[in-house]
Design an enzyme around this catalytic site. Sequence first.
Site, PDB file in Angstrom:
ATOM      1  N   CYS A  86       0.847  -1.202   0.000  1.00 36.18           N
ATOM      2  CA  CYS A  86       0.000   0.000   0.000  1.00 36.18           C
ATOM      3  C   CYS A  86       0.884   1.255   0.000  1.00 36.18           C
ATOM      4  O   CYS A  86       1.641   1.448  -0.926  1.00 36.18           O
ATOM      5  CB  CYS A  86      -1.006  -0.036   1.157  1.00 36.18           C
ATOM      6  SG  CYS A  86      -2.351   1.136   0.925  1.00 36.18           S
ATOM      7  N   HIS A 194      -3.629  -4.980  -0.467  1.00 40.70           N
ATOM      8  CA  HIS A 194      -3.190  -5.516   0.819  1.00 40.70           C
ATOM      9  C   HIS A 194      -3.179  -7.040   0.780  1.00 40.70           C
ATOM     10  O   HIS A 194      -4.225  -7.654   0.961  1.00 40.70           O
ATOM     11  CB  HIS A 194      -4.136  -5.048   1.932  1.00 40.70           C
ATOM     12  CG  HIS A 194      -4.010  -3.598   2.251  1.00 40.70           C
ATOM     13  ND1 HIS A 194      -3.213  -3.128   3.261  1.00 40.70           N
ATOM     14  CD2 HIS A 194      -4.551  -2.503   1.676  1.00 40.70           C
ATOM     15  CE1 HIS A 194      -3.267  -1.814   3.305  1.00 40.70           C
ATOM     16  NE2 HIS A 194      -4.083  -1.402   2.354  1.00 40.70           N
ATOM     17  N   GLU A 196      -2.241  -8.989   3.018  1.00 40.29           N
ATOM     18  CA  GLU A 196      -2.641  -9.508   4.344  1.00 40.29           C
ATOM     19  C   GLU A 196      -4.147  -9.451   4.550  1.00 40.29           C
ATOM     20  O   GLU A 196      -4.658  -9.960   5.539  1.00 40.29           O
ATOM     21  CB  GLU A 196      -1.901  -8.750   5.449  1.00 40.29           C
ATOM     22  CG  GLU A 196      -2.417  -7.356   5.795  1.00 40.29           C
ATOM     23  CD  GLU A 196      -2.001  -6.250   4.833  1.00 40.29           C
ATOM     24  OE1 GLU A 196      -1.543  -6.566   3.713  1.00 40.29           O
ATOM     25  OE2 GLU A 196      -2.151  -5.077   5.198  1.00 40.29           O
TER      26      GLU A 196
END
Lengths: 214, 253
Positions: A86, A194, A196
């Site tokens: 990001c 992202h 994650e």
Amino acid sequence: MSVVIVDYGSGNLHSAYKAFEKAAADAGMRVEVSSDAEVVRRADRVVLPGVGAFADCRHGLDSVPGMVEALEENVVRRGRPFLGICVGMQLLASRGLEHGVASGLGWIPGEVVAIEPQSPELKVPHMGWNTLAPHQEHALLRGIPTGDTGLHAYFVHSYHLKAADQSLVVATTDYGAELTAMVARDNIAGTQFHPEKSQKLGLALIANFLRWTP
Amino acid sequence: MLKCRVIPCLDVKDGRVVKGVNFVDLKDAGDPVESAIAYDAAGADELCFLDITASHENRGTILDVVRRTAEACFMPLTVGGGVRSTDDIRNLLLAGADKVSIMTAAVHNRDFVREAAEKFGSQCVVVAIDAKNVAPGRWEIFTHGGRKPTGIDAVEYAKEVTALGAGEILLTSMDRDGTRVGFDIDLTRSIADAVSVPLIASGGVGSLDHLVEGVRDGHATAVLAASIFHFGEFTIRAAKEHMQRAGLHVRMD
């Protein structure tokens, strides 16, 4: 093998840590979150997350004594695998134009500019799940179905990196126009989305990063 | 292409799910973390926790719930309810929330939205709007679960908070909430078309057609529902397949 997630005050690193820990356990690696430049200097792999505004993140990075130097030494000179996420990816650019002009690390020449929607139905932030359009093969995308019918990645951003050299763009995503989704150069990679938070695609990409030998 | 999002919402009180989630084989239907894991596996695009804990002493329970959820679910998480200060936001973000929704505090102090966006970035600031129809084509903001009128025009308010930095609007029709007759489409469209940020439609979902209407007719970029998912009436998958058949673009990963 050690993987460090750089902590420079840029929001929550808990979920990033947990996602990397999950993938690293399978690979027998140790993950740590650290704001210590020495730890970053010695790490085998480096992850730079980032949420918020570009200038704030740059300021945060500069506020940790020796951190930028440690990144330069370990990533640029020593060639350790690096992943920016990001705003951590946007920081690779030469400069960012969010809330004033701030300089980036300059590892991927280009500017971070505001998303300019082509029609009023396209809202900003570009928020939610979108597919990736690969521009080239990359080890981090190995085995991950991409394209219109591929897996989705989770995005949330109002600015994106416009790379000066298109050959460093690994993937884009379609939001009326092409937005840069992933960049890479040698041992350095960055994702606007992202991993994650991107369920299947994200965990696969993280596992690829931990195996990556650029 | 960006997909429209389907977001289940869990009401959490004192660290427990209110009314319970009655689907799949949950060992403990009252555990928000277990429900979150189940929704993650079921393909929900995001998850929303609404903390309705009343007593001040128990307000910390949500942080533990968020922390344990973030450890187990790799999907975006929004948390709202009782968020009154930048410290509240910071604590939720550090616990693992991706976005924080603010409501009453923003109504009373518009500057709180600006402060939050400047500190944490617009991408994590959701402003929740509870609106009621007060005249044809006019909706007013209500607080306290729809009991307290404020005299503030909902469309104007939405424009104002997005100008101040809100990155998303979570819009609930208080007329429709709990009725299962569908979203207030006029309200949803009026606000979605008036702002440049994404809008989550909420309040009134009783069928899968309602989800379609929220996006197609209400111009929402995401739809939020609680009971139709919690009580096992419909799965997330069934909802998305229905939306896909109606021509909407959804994520089926």
